[in-house]
Design a protein around this motif. Structure first.
Motif, mmCIF file in Angstrom:
data_model
loop_
_atom_site.group_PDB
_atom_site.id
_atom_site.type_symbol
_atom_site.label_atom_id
_atom_site.label_comp_id
_atom_site.label_asym_id
_atom_site.label_seq_id
_atom_site.Cartn_x
_atom_site.Cartn_y
_atom_site.Cartn_z
ATOM 1 N N PRO A 2 -40.288 -14.770 2.461
ATOM 2 C CA PRO A 2 -40.742 -14.678 3.850
ATOM 3 C C PRO A 2 -41.625 -13.471 4.164
ATOM 4 C CG PRO A 2 -38.316 -14.810 3.727
ATOM 5 C CD PRO A 2 -38.833 -14.993 2.335
ATOM 6 N N ALA A 3 -41.303 -12.290 3.636
ATOM 7 C CA ALA A 3 -42.130 -11.116 3.976
ATOM 8 C C ALA A 3 -43.545 -11.277 3.428
ATOM 9 C CB ALA A 3 -41.497 -9.840 3.431
ATOM 10 N N ILE A 4 -43.666 -11.891 2.250
ATOM 11 C CA ILE A 4 -44.998 -12.089 1.654
ATOM 12 C C ILE A 4 -45.760 -13.178 2.409
ATOM 13 C CG2 ILE A 4 -46.205 -12.879 -0.444
ATOM 14 C CD1 ILE A 4 -45.089 -10.009 -0.635
ATOM 15 N N LEU A 5 -45.068 -14.279 2.754
ATOM 16 C CA LEU A 5 -45.749 -15.345 3.506
ATOM 17 C C LEU A 5 -46.289 -14.773 4.824
ATOM 18 C CD1 LEU A 5 -43.328 -18.392 2.976
ATOM 19 C CD2 LEU A 5 -45.322 -17.753 1.638
ATOM 20 N N GLN A 6 -45.448 -13.988 5.501
ATOM 21 C CA GLN A 6 -45.887 -13.398 6.778
ATOM 22 C C GLN A 6 -47.131 -12.526 6.591
ATOM 23 O OE1 GLN A 6 -44.693 -14.435 9.513
ATOM 24 N NE2 GLN A 6 -42.532 -14.061 9.849
ATOM 25 N N ILE A 7 -47.089 -11.643 5.599
ATOM 26 C CA ILE A 7 -48.194 -10.682 5.467
ATOM 27 C C ILE A 7 -49.452 -11.369 4.930
ATOM 28 C CG2 ILE A 7 -47.954 -9.693 3.120
ATOM 29 C CD1 ILE A 7 -48.174 -7.677 6.398
ATOM 30 N N SER A 8 -49.259 -12.523 4.237
ATOM 31 C CA SER A 8 -50.432 -13.231 3.692
ATOM 32 C C SER A 8 -51.398 -13.639 4.802
ATOM 33 C CB SER A 8 -49.995 -14.479 2.918
ATOM 34 O OG SER A 8 -49.569 -15.502 3.806
ATOM 35 N N SER A 9 -50.874 -13.874 6.016
ATOM 36 C CA SER A 9 -51.753 -14.287 7.117
ATOM 37 C C SER A 9 -52.666 -13.141 7.554
ATOM 38 C CB SER A 9 -50.922 -14.755 8.318
ATOM 39 O OG SER A 9 -50.092 -15.831 7.966
ATOM 40 N N TYR A 10 -52.264 -11.910 7.263
ATOM 41 C CA TYR A 10 -53.050 -10.735 7.665
ATOM 42 C C TYR A 10 -53.929 -10.220 6.525
ATOM 43 C CZ TYR A 10 -50.157 -10.585 11.833
ATOM 44 O OH TYR A 10 -49.548 -10.910 13.022
#
Ligand code: FDA
Length: 395
Positions: free
Chosen positions: A240-248
């Motif tokens: 989840p933390a990587i998926l979230q930051i991938s958008s940025y």
């Protein structure tokens, strides 16, 4: 079948269904057209089959868009509370899993059934046309004419709810962008978002053997940071933390990982040098990291015999790397694995109240096709509900 309607909605996903039921409940006769053989396919697979249908903490700041104000209106007119009220009216049991994320207790099928029941609630009607391949869309004399391989339909209003190109094997397409361009709208460059990141060969040598290891971490990009799990994969990083930051993350950029949030890793290592001088690096790291990761770090970047033999400078460097690991992804796993598409129809061409295009009266874009992308955790469905409802109010 009658081919004349008050509105034609293209795409029977989350946004299209919400728009259709809203318009029908206002007495409109709408046609809902999709090339898939079933409605709401992404709803059915979402949230591991339990559909994370909204988030209690939905606020505009948790959405990405070139215009950070655009989505405020729709999100405030049709809120997470409104959707929850519908779910409760249909007696669908749900629970908060974590971080405000609401999931069905049993199956996402309940959400699709609810939306279809609402489509049938009248006083208007929703004429659902599945397995229809759209071959042409024309606009003349204030009417839209949609031609499909099974006949044509016409209406004074056309709503495009065909989503973005994420997960093409489920029938996702860039149809909305092509249509938008034909009607003179601009597109904010689409890119995969909420997507695993891939590693360059040197990082992969460390990561691949760790495939399956997960840990609590902070992933940061610029001023944005998420504290949740990260997961090593055979291609790089997910969780989840990587998926979230991938958008940025932007190609060519770096993200920073804190593998020990809340712990000063340098202070910890210096302390262990004093308190466990004979212990090896692996044994010390295993106190605070998964043992496979501790082993890989001790075999690779942080070698050393006993802690006592490690110079303080080397421990400081290791501690710094643990709290501020700079990771330069090679790329993402692309649309095949992206939960959503960021970018899309430029909001400058749309009314934030109704989602209608400014220059072509009667033409609307809603849902994921628009340049509004939510965080992981039910935010993207909330955008689909809110934007679909807003357009449905204007039909
Ligand atoms: P959506 O993609 O739902 O619908 C578009 C419809 O248009 C589809 O029915 C498609 O068949 C149709 N279509 C496309 N091209 C067409 C064409 N050329 N002609 C005719 N029809 C066409 N979000 C969330 O908030 N919580 C969650 O739990 C999840 N989980 C999740 C899991 C997975 C695996 C994925 C891929 C995505 C999620 N999401 C999510 C994201 C969420 O699914 C997404 O944001 C919404 O479905 C977007 O709704 P739309 O209606 O805009 O598009």
């Amino acid at each position: 079948m009658n081919d004349s309607h008050d509105a034609i909605i293209l795409g029977a996903g989350a946004a299209g269904l919400m728009c259709a039921l809203t318009a029908a409940q206002r007495g409109r006769r709408v046609a809902l057209v999709d090339h898939a053989e079933a409605v709401g396919k992404k709803i059915l697979i979402s949230g591991g089959g339990r559909c994370n249908f909204t988030n209690l903490e939905t606020v505009p700041e948790r959405f990405l868009s070139a215009n950070r104000h655009f989505h405020k209106s729709a999100l405030s007119r049709y809120t997470q509370g409104d959707f929850i009220a519908m779910v409760e009216r249909h007696r669908i049991p749900y629970h908060e899993k974590t971080l405000g994320q609401l999931f069905c207790d049993d199956s996402a099928k309940r959400i699709v059934r609810m939306l279809l029941d609402e489509c049938r609630a009248g006083p208007g009607s929703v004429d659902i046309r599945l397995s229809h391949r759209i071959t042409d869309v024309a606009h003349a004399d204030a009417a839209f004419r949609v031609t499909t391989d099974k006949g044509s339909l016409s209406a004074p209003a056309l709503v495009v709810a065909t989503g973005g190109p994420s997960i093409p094997k489920m029938g996702a397409t860039g149809f909305a962008y092509d249509l938008a361009r034909r009607f003179g709208l601009t597109i904010v460059d689409p890119r995969p978002a909420l997507v695993p990141l891939t590693a360059r060969p040197d990082d992969l040598a460390l990561m691949r053997p760790l495939s399956g290891v997960s840990l609590d971490a902070v992933a940061a990009c610029g001023k944005t940071a998420f504290r949740e799990n990260i997961l090593f994969t055979h291609r790089g990083l997910s969780g989840p933390a990587i998926l979230q930051i991938s958008s940025y993350w932007q190609p060519g950029g770096a993200i920073t990982l804190d593998l020990l949030p809340g712990t000063d890793a340098t202070a910890f290592l210096l302390d262990r040098k004093a308190s466990r001088p004979k212990a090896g690096m692996k044994s010390v790291l295993s106190e605070i990291l998964p043992s496979r990761l501790a082993q890989a770090l001790a075999d690779g970047p942080f070698p050393g015999e006993a802690m006592a033999a490690m110079p303080d400078k080397a421990l400081r460097k290791a501690g710094d790397a643990l709290n501020r690991w700079r990771f330069e992804p090679a790329g993402t796993e692309g649309y095949a694995k992206a939960e959503v598409t960021a970018g899309g129809v430029d909001t400058r061409g749309l009314s934030s109240q109704t989602m209608e295009t400014r220059d072509v009266p009667g033409l609307f874009f809603i849902g994921e096709s628009v340049d509004v992308t939510g965080w992981l955790g039910g935010y993207n469905f909330q955008w689909a509900w809110s934007s679909g409802w807003s357009a449905g109010q204007a039909l």
